[in-house]
Design a protein around this motif. Structure first.
Motif, short mmCIF file in Angstrom:
data_model
loop_
_atom_site.label_atom_id
_atom_site.label_comp_id
_atom_site.label_asym_id
_atom_site.label_seq_id
_atom_site.Cartn_x
_atom_site.Cartn_y
_atom_site.Cartn_z
N VAL A 52 63.98 -60.73 -6.61
CA VAL A 52 62.98 -59.67 -6.50
C VAL A 52 61.74 -60.21 -5.81
N ARG A 53 61.23 -59.46 -4.85
CA ARG A 53 59.96 -59.77 -4.21
C ARG A 53 59.15 -58.49 -4.08
N ILE A 54 57.90 -58.67 -3.87
CA ILE A 54 57.04 -57.52 -3.64
C ILE A 54 56.95 -57.35 -2.13
N ASP A 55 57.78 -56.45 -1.62
CA ASP A 55 57.93 -56.30 -0.17
C ASP A 55 56.92 -55.36 0.48
N VAL A 56 56.02 -54.80 -0.29
CA VAL A 56 55.06 -53.84 0.30
C VAL A 56 54.30 -54.49 1.44
N LEU A 57 53.80 -55.69 1.24
CA LEU A 57 53.07 -56.38 2.31
C LEU A 57 53.97 -57.37 3.06
N PHE A 58 54.80 -58.08 2.32
CA PHE A 58 55.63 -59.14 2.89
C PHE A 58 56.49 -58.62 4.04
N GLN A 99 57.56 -60.73 16.05
CA GLN A 99 57.46 -59.30 15.82
C GLN A 99 57.46 -59.05 14.32
N PRO A 100 56.64 -58.09 13.84
CA PRO A 100 56.66 -57.82 12.41
C PRO A 100 58.00 -57.25 11.97
N ALA A 101 58.40 -57.61 10.78
CA ALA A 101 59.62 -57.05 10.20
C ALA A 101 59.28 -55.69 9.63
N HIS A 102 60.20 -54.75 9.71
CA HIS A 102 59.96 -53.41 9.17
C HIS A 102 60.98 -53.08 8.11
N LEU A 103 60.63 -52.15 7.27
CA LEU A 103 61.53 -51.72 6.21
C LEU A 103 62.70 -50.96 6.83
N PRO A 104 63.89 -51.05 6.19
CA PRO A 104 65.05 -50.31 6.70
C PRO A 104 64.76 -48.82 6.76
N GLY A 105 65.13 -48.21 7.87
CA GLY A 105 64.92 -46.79 8.03
C GLY A 105 63.51 -46.40 8.48
N GLU A 106 62.62 -47.36 8.56
CA GLU A 106 61.25 -47.08 8.95
C GLU A 106 61.18 -46.86 10.47
N ARG A 113 55.97 -56.36 6.10
CA ARG A 113 55.19 -56.00 7.29
C ARG A 113 54.66 -57.21 8.06
N LEU A 114 54.88 -58.40 7.52
CA LEU A 114 54.41 -59.62 8.17
C LEU A 114 55.41 -60.08 9.22
N THR A 115 54.94 -60.92 10.12
CA THR A 115 55.86 -61.50 11.11
C THR A 115 56.81 -62.46 10.40
N PRO A 116 57.96 -62.72 10.98
CA PRO A 116 58.88 -63.69 10.37
C PRO A 116 58.24 -65.07 10.17
N ALA A 126 57.93 -66.92 6.70
CA ALA A 126 58.44 -68.28 6.50
C ALA A 126 57.39 -69.17 5.86
N TRP A 127 56.13 -69.02 6.29
CA TRP A 127 55.05 -69.80 5.67
C TRP A 127 54.90 -69.45 4.19
#
Length: 189
Positions: free
Chosen positions: A76-82, A180-187, A84-87, A91-92
């Motif tokens: 489980v992670r809190i993906d709300v912000l994560f 490139q920022p990662a996006h949520l599936p379906g976004e 939207r960050l670049t890969p 990774a950092w």
């Protein structure tokens, strides 16, 4: 970086094999649960050993599959912000989080749980319930499970460091470009 990546692959292989073995424990647990329910309701009988074995199997599934789950980025992670960050930023975060949170926590759990197992093993601790099982085998699963998690944490740290140095592609995905920022599936992008 080559020897470190080989070490990461070895750890990945170990946790992959353990995880695929644990898959079968899920089936065994389900069958045992059905069997104990059938015996309880059809024959009005029960077995403390069967119930404890069911609990032990549940514990084994979660403990032994923790490293496998980390390998497959299933925790489980809190993906709300994560998300939207670049890969590279992701990774950092994974690298620093692994170094200052995951590894210390997992190693402390190995260290703290080992004493409990050793004492249980030395005294041949048994369940206090009639017909119950030995307690030391399940207590051994705690340090083993956290050791597998710590090992996978090391592998993930190695892979994130290699990615950040440009030695391997992003270990978390094969899709978006590195910056490139990662996006949520379906976004919609």
């Amino acid at each position: 970086m080559g020897p470190w990546l080989r070490l990461a692959r070895l750890i990945d292989t170990l946790n992959e094999r353990v995880g695929r073995t644990v898959y079968w424990l899920v089936l065994v647990t389900a069958l045992l649960s059905a069997f104990t329910a059938l015996i309880r309701y059809a024959l009005h009988a029960s077995s403390n050993a069967a119930l404890e074995l069911q609990w032990y199997l549940y514990a084994l599934i979660f403990l032994l599959a923790a490293g496998y789950t980390l390998k497959h980025d299933g925790h489980v992670r809190i993906d709300v912000l994560f998300a939207r960050l670049t890969p590279r930023a992701q990774a950092w975060i994974d690298l620093v989080g692994g170094l200052i949170m995951l590894l210390p926590m997992a190693l402390i759990m190995v260290w703290l749980s080992w004493h409990s197992f050793a004492l249980s093993f030395a005294t041949r601790e048994m369940s206090p319930d009639a017909g119950g099982l030995a307690r030391w085998p399940i207590k051994l699963a705690i340090p083993v499970g956290f050791a597998l998690l710590a090992l996978q944490g090391i592998a993930e740290i190695i892979k994130r460091a290699a990615f950040l140095r440009g030695k391997i592609p992003d270990p978390r995905r094969t899709g978006p470009e590195i910056d490139q920022p990662a996006h949520l599936p379906g976004e919609v992008v």
